[in-house]
Structure formats: C-alpha cells, structure tokens
Design a protein around this motif. Structure first.
Motif, mmCIF file in Angstrom:
data_model
loop_
_atom_site.group_PDB
_atom_site.id
_atom_site.type_symbol
_atom_site.label_atom_id
_atom_site.label_comp_id
_atom_site.label_asym_id
_atom_site.label_seq_id
_atom_site.Cartn_x
_atom_site.Cartn_y
_atom_site.Cartn_z
ATOM 1 N N THR A 345 0.836 -1.204 0.000
ATOM 2 C CA THR A 345 0.000 0.000 0.000
ATOM 3 C C THR A 345 0.869 1.252 0.000
ATOM 4 O OG1 THR A 345 -1.796 -1.130 1.174
ATOM 5 C CG2 THR A 345 -1.746 1.281 1.298
ATOM 6 N N LEU A 363 -5.538 -0.617 -5.813
ATOM 7 C CA LEU A 363 -5.552 -1.694 -4.824
ATOM 8 C C LEU A 363 -6.928 -2.340 -4.685
ATOM 9 C CD1 LEU A 363 -3.381 -0.054 -2.006
ATOM 10 C CD2 LEU A 363 -2.676 -1.815 -3.629
ATOM 11 N N LEU A 370 -8.476 2.570 2.673
ATOM 12 C CA LEU A 370 -7.148 3.113 2.389
ATOM 13 C C LEU A 370 -6.716 4.082 3.484
ATOM 14 C CD1 LEU A 370 -4.674 3.535 0.565
ATOM 15 C CD2 LEU A 370 -5.958 5.352 -0.579
#
Length: 446
Positions: A345, A363, A370
C-alpha cells in the motif's frame, strides 16, 4: 563476424568490372576484409577500425606532395586497413609512384581501378557478401534473405557486440528495416508470446511502424521505429499497442525511446528492454496485475529496480535487506503478526503521487479502507508519508523489499525476520482518529 578475404572480394562482379590491377601487397591477398568503405577525405584513416578496404577516386591525393602521399599510406597501414583501391583516369591520371612504393614497402595491398564503377555498387556487393558470410559461417559466399538477417542483427545489438554504423545500416537494409526521418526507435522484449504475431499486431496498431523482429528460444525481441506522425509519448504508445496485441499471461518490456541515428542507441534500447524483461519476470510487480491481460512494463517504470540490482540481486541482497529493515522494520513486524498489506500500500501510494483516489482504485479497496491503512503506516513509522524529505527513502525501501522478497526462496525470511522486525518495531497507538479526520489528513493529493 567471419570476413571475406581480399582475394574473394576481387572476384565479385562489380570489382572485376573496374579492371583492378594489383600494384602492391601480393602476399596479403588472404587478409580478411571486414568491411568496405569509400572516402575522399585525406584524413580518412582516422575513421577506420581495422580490416577495411578503402575505396577512393584519389581526389585528395592530386595536389598533395610526395611526403603527404607517403604519410597517407603509412596511416592506412597503421590503422590496420585491409587494402587501398584507387580509381585512376579521372581525378588522378595515374597512380603516384610514391604511393605504390610506400604500399610495397609496408606490404599494404594497393589496387588501381581502371574503369569507373560507382563505389556504392562495389560496397553494397562486398558488404552484403560479408554479412552473408557472418550469418552462414560458411566459406562460400551466400546471400540469405528474410528473418535470418533480423535475428542475427537483433542478437548482436542486444548482446552489445562491437559493430560499426555502415555495417548496421547495411544489415538493417537487408532485413527491410528503414527508420524514417523523425522516427523514434524502441526495443521490445516479450516472454510467453507465441511467435512474432503480437509484434505484428502492435505494429499495425501503431500505424505501420517499421520493425525488426525475431523469435528466439523462450522470448521474442523487436526493434520498433515509431513514425513521427504518432502523437504523444512513444513509450506510452508502444505500451498501449502491446496491451491490446499481446496474449493474456505474456510479459512485455519496452526500452527507452531513441533517435534513428547511431547503432549504439539501437543497442541501448534493446538491452534496456531485455534487462527490464528479466526484472519483470523475477521481481513481483508493485501493483496488482490486470486480469486476463498481458503484463506490460517499461525500462523507466523499473528504473529504480534496475539501480537497486545493478551487479545482480545476489550481490546486493544483504545491502537491500538492511535498507528495508532500517526503514520499514515496524511495518514488517506488524505484517508478520497481522494479515495486512501495508508495505505494498505504501509503495503504490508513493508511486502515484500520494493520491488516495488512484491508490484505492489500483488496490481495489475503498477510500475509507485506504485511509485506515495509511494511518496505520504513519503510526507505526512515526512519520508523515507525504513528507518530501522522506519520499525517496520510503519508495526505495519499499521497492527493495519487493526485490528481495521476490527473489529469495519461499520461507527464507522465516522466524528470523519476525524476531528482527519485532525488535525495532515502534508500538502502534491504540486510539484511532475519526474517519473524517483521516480523510482530511490524506486528502492533500487526492
């Protein structure tokens, strides 16, 4: 590349048509000729690499003094020229005696050409025969056509063989490769593609770009000449063409865009494409792969990976592992104890300008998820992700983690990594900020 002998060059029809007369160097007729050049420049010896037969109409010798003419012959011999062929009867009425004398003294083959035949015709015939000899490896002069020429030239360029510009241009012409004015050349290397069909489809998508392409065991190598009429970034254009042309599961690597002049640039883009393909096949990608499609990358996209592995992964493994541990140790410790994806990430977020919108889309997670990951990363590392002073270090470490993880045997980190990362882990804060607070914090680059 196996060369013709001077004796064999003298048997070629365009050479015989000149009615050549051997004035010196009778004992050196079996000297190898690796290329044939023509030049009217007196200082032409400075441009020779050795093994060339030099053709001249003698214009540079007409007004030269005796010593200047002798020095000209000496310089040719010193540069390793295979011979000198001088057209006589037009610019030069006859062969100057001092040229003949110096050539005999040095054993340099000297030919007087008594009939006018365009030098381009002589050079083309001789150089084609030399190229054919190199491709066939046989002692008879053959003239193969088709993909053999492309494969041989691509292999030499990609391997960084010592070539020269006229040789490369002649061999490219034999393969039908003629980059137009303003074209941009890009090397492409493919793995998992069935033959050269993907290259041909990409060429059609690019509006008929010129191409050298050949299939080798396991891979396909190509050099594309993208026309100047194709707008925008040529690397992006080629990548998009192969995303639509390559088979699902194939891996495609695109080199740098270079101009059509200079064979060294051709070699550089092909070598960059091949090195990038090797990395793409051994290092996990930073982003999730596109389902049911090819993996298409470029030398510039993997520039950081190339720098980190310069000299080989094995030679850099300990250094990279130490860098990862120093910079990302707390994240690794957390990931060892919790199912999470914090390091990837972080890398995807940094590679895409710290934009939550782009990162979440790549993603395949929601913006709220997130924000929670980014907050966890900042809490563990004790820093702000988008601090300009930290961007380079964090991205380098995240990339190094992927390189080391992707090339180390499965499970090699084992308990050792968990113990080491736990030793330097910073405790995470237990209090979680509100969702609105996280959104405001990470909205800066959205």
């Amino acid at each position: 590349m196996p060369a013709l002998t001077l004796r064999e060059v003298l048997t070629l029809d365009p050479v015989r048509a000149t009615r050549p007369e051997l004035l010196a160097g009778e004992g050196a007729l079996d000297r190898p000729v690796r290329w044939v050049h023509s030049s009217e420049v007196y200082e032409g010896a400075n441009f020779l690499d050795g093994g060339e037969l030099l053709l001249t109409n003698g214009f540079g010798l007409t007004d030269a003094g005796d010593e200047v003419r002798r020095r000209y012959v000496r310089e040719l011999a010193a540069r390793g020229a295979a011979g000198l062929a001088v057209e006589v009867g037009r610019a030069l009425p006859g062969m100057p005696p001092e040229v003949t004398d110096e050539a005999r003294r040095l054993g340099l083959p000297l030919l007087a050409l008594h009939r006018v035949v365009p030098f381009v015709r002589i050079a083309e015939a001789a150089n084609r025969a030399i190229v054919a000899r190199g491709l066939s490896g046989r002692r008879t002069v053959v003239r193969p056509w088709g993909d053999d020429h492309a494969a041989a030239l691509l292999a030499d360029l990609a391997d960084g063989q010592a070539l020269n510009q006229p040789e490369v241009e002649a061999r490219a012409a034999l393969a039908g490769f003629h980059p137009g004015p303003g074209a941009r050349l890009l090397g492409v290397s493919l793995h998992g593609s069935r033959g050269v069909g993907a290259v041909d489809r990409a060429v059609r998508a690019l509006g008929g770009a010129g191409v050298l392409r050949a299939a080798f065991p396991g891979d396909v190598l190509a050099l594309l000449a993208v026309p100047a009429a194709v707008p925008g970034d040529p690397v992006r254009a080629v990548q998009e063409a192969f995303r639509g042309a390559a088979e699902a599961g194939a891996t495609v690597a695109v080199g740098h865009a270079v101009g059509p002049g200079g064979w060294l640039h051709w070699s550089e883009t092909l070598r960059a494409a091949r090195a990038t393909l090797e990395l793409a096949l051994t290092v996990p990608p930073a982003e999730p792969a596109v389902p049911d499609g090819p993996s298409v990358t470029s030398a510039r996209a993997l520039a950081l990976e190339r720098e980190l592995t310069r000299g080989g992964v094995a030679a850099n493994r300990d250094r990279l592992a130490a860098l990862v541990q120093h910079t990302l140790g707390p994240l690794l410790a957390w990931e060892a104890a919790h199912p999470s994806d914090l390091v990837r990430t972080l890398e995807v977020h940094l590679r895409h300008g710290c934009s939550p919108t782009r990162t979440a889309a790549l993603l395949h997670i929601g913006r709220q998820s997130l924000y929670q990951r980014l907050e966890r990363i900042e809490s563990l590392l004790g820093l702000e992700i988008d601090d300009p002073d930290l961007l380079g270090e964090l991205l380098t470490a995240a990339c190094a983690h992927r390189v080391v993880r992707g090339t180390r045997p499965e499970g090699a980190w084992g308990p050792a990594r968990s113990a080491a990362t736990a030793a330097c882990a910073r405790p995470a804060t237990t209090a979680q900020p509100s969702a609105d607070g996280m959104a405001r914090h990470f909205r800066r680059s959205a």
